[in-house]
Design a protein around this motif. Sequence first.
Motif, PDB file in Angstrom:
ATOM      1  N   LEU A  69       0.952  -1.202   0.041  1.00  0.00           N
ATOM      2  CA  LEU A  69      -0.066   0.098  -0.020  1.00  0.00           C
ATOM      3  C   LEU A  69       0.885   1.386   0.095  1.00  0.00           C
ATOM      4  N   HIS A  70       0.571   2.311  -0.820  1.00  0.00           N
ATOM      5  CA  HIS A  70       1.300   3.544  -0.796  1.00  0.00           C
ATOM      6  C   HIS A  70       0.216   4.492  -1.016  1.00  0.00           C
ATOM      7  N   THR A  71       0.280   5.646  -0.346  1.00  0.00           N
ATOM      8  CA  THR A  71      -0.804   6.651  -0.535  1.00  0.00           C
ATOM      9  C   THR A  71      -0.288   7.941  -1.369  1.00  0.00           C
ATOM     10  N   PHE A  72      -1.165   8.754  -1.964  1.00  0.00           N
ATOM     11  CA  PHE A  72      -0.763   9.792  -2.651  1.00  0.00           C
ATOM     12  C   PHE A  72      -2.091  10.957  -2.314  1.00  0.00           C
ATOM     13  N   THR A  73      -1.514  12.122  -2.456  1.00  0.00           N
ATOM     14  CA  THR A  73      -2.803  13.260  -2.562  1.00  0.00           C
ATOM     15  C   THR A  73      -2.798  13.724  -3.946  1.00  0.00           C
ATOM     16  N   ASP A  74      -1.758  13.659  -4.677  1.00  0.00           N
ATOM     17  CA  ASP A  74      -1.740  14.066  -6.164  1.00  0.00           C
ATOM     18  C   ASP A  74      -2.310  12.843  -6.870  1.00  0.00           C
ATOM     19  N   LEU A  75      -3.412  13.310  -7.747  1.00  0.00           N
ATOM     20  CA  LEU A  75      -3.898  12.331  -8.521  1.00  0.00           C
ATOM     21  C   LEU A  75      -3.146  11.774  -9.576  1.00  0.00           C
ATOM     22  N   ALA A  76      -2.300  12.905 -10.424  1.00  0.00           N
ATOM     23  CA  ALA A  76      -1.497  12.419 -11.497  1.00  0.00           C
ATOM     24  C   ALA A  76      -0.329  11.441 -11.180  1.00  0.00           C
TER      25      ALA A  76
END
Length: 296
Positions: A69-76
């Motif tokens: 699992l890896h999290t992102f706040t930037d969609l691109a």
Amino acid sequence: MQKVAVIGAGTMGNGIAHVFAQNGFTVHLIDVAQPALDKALDTIVRNLNRQLAKEIITEAVKQSTINNLHTFTDLAAGVKDAELVVEAATENADLKLRIFRDLDQFTAPGAILATNTSSISITKIAAVTSWPGKVIGMHFMNPVPVMKLVEIINGYATESEVTDTVRELSLKLGKVPCIVNDYPGFVANRILMPMINEAICALHEGVAGVESIDTVMRLGMAHPMGPLQLADFIGLDVCLSILRVLHDGFGQPKYAPCPLLVNMVTAGHLGVKSGKGFYKYEGAGKDLTVSDRFRQ
């Protein structure tokens, strides 16, 4: 296929991310708010611990799931190189259309774009992209790690190869895929929501109280929970949204939302998520107590 992006860290999004990660996929979980992502990861770890305690998984599976699992706040950045994107944002048509317009720009050619929508037209969502044949519905049930069904919805232009791929992916997740076509509510909610709405109407008209209605359906029809309790767990706002899609799509009075449901949503009584719906939910464990308002 190894890289999967999941958009939305709410109840459905974190559940979808959980099952993909547990089954060996690299998962990018995306949300605009970092606190939502942190809460999602906490929820996933709690659910993994529950599975571990029940000996459903091993400690090694738990750790590999977390590592996947890896999290992102930037969609691109989050969807870059993803082979499958599963959108699990709020059940709002305008929001989903905006997300898919962005995905059309940010995803790699050939990526499959799936939506977890429970009622919004797949064809309508696909129409805002350059490759509508790559867009499909992948409707998981809540709670995702437990429930076996995945309702796979073909849009008007969905390619058969995409349907086959999503079906095979669902099987790899240990799910049972059911392929349906793009009509309002698909199958699950076209049948479920009118039943819930009728139960609310029975309460509204004074036929019986909350406990009586739910007990009849649990003990008489062997449902695991009554329709009013189920509505609370789904979210009364979500139920109302789906009923409006059905009513608009079919134009038949039988799909018109019960006035009691409309009033409860307007008042902010949304079920479990707000602490009050047809039942009250009190304490950290969300213990169930019947609202005095609906006692007989």
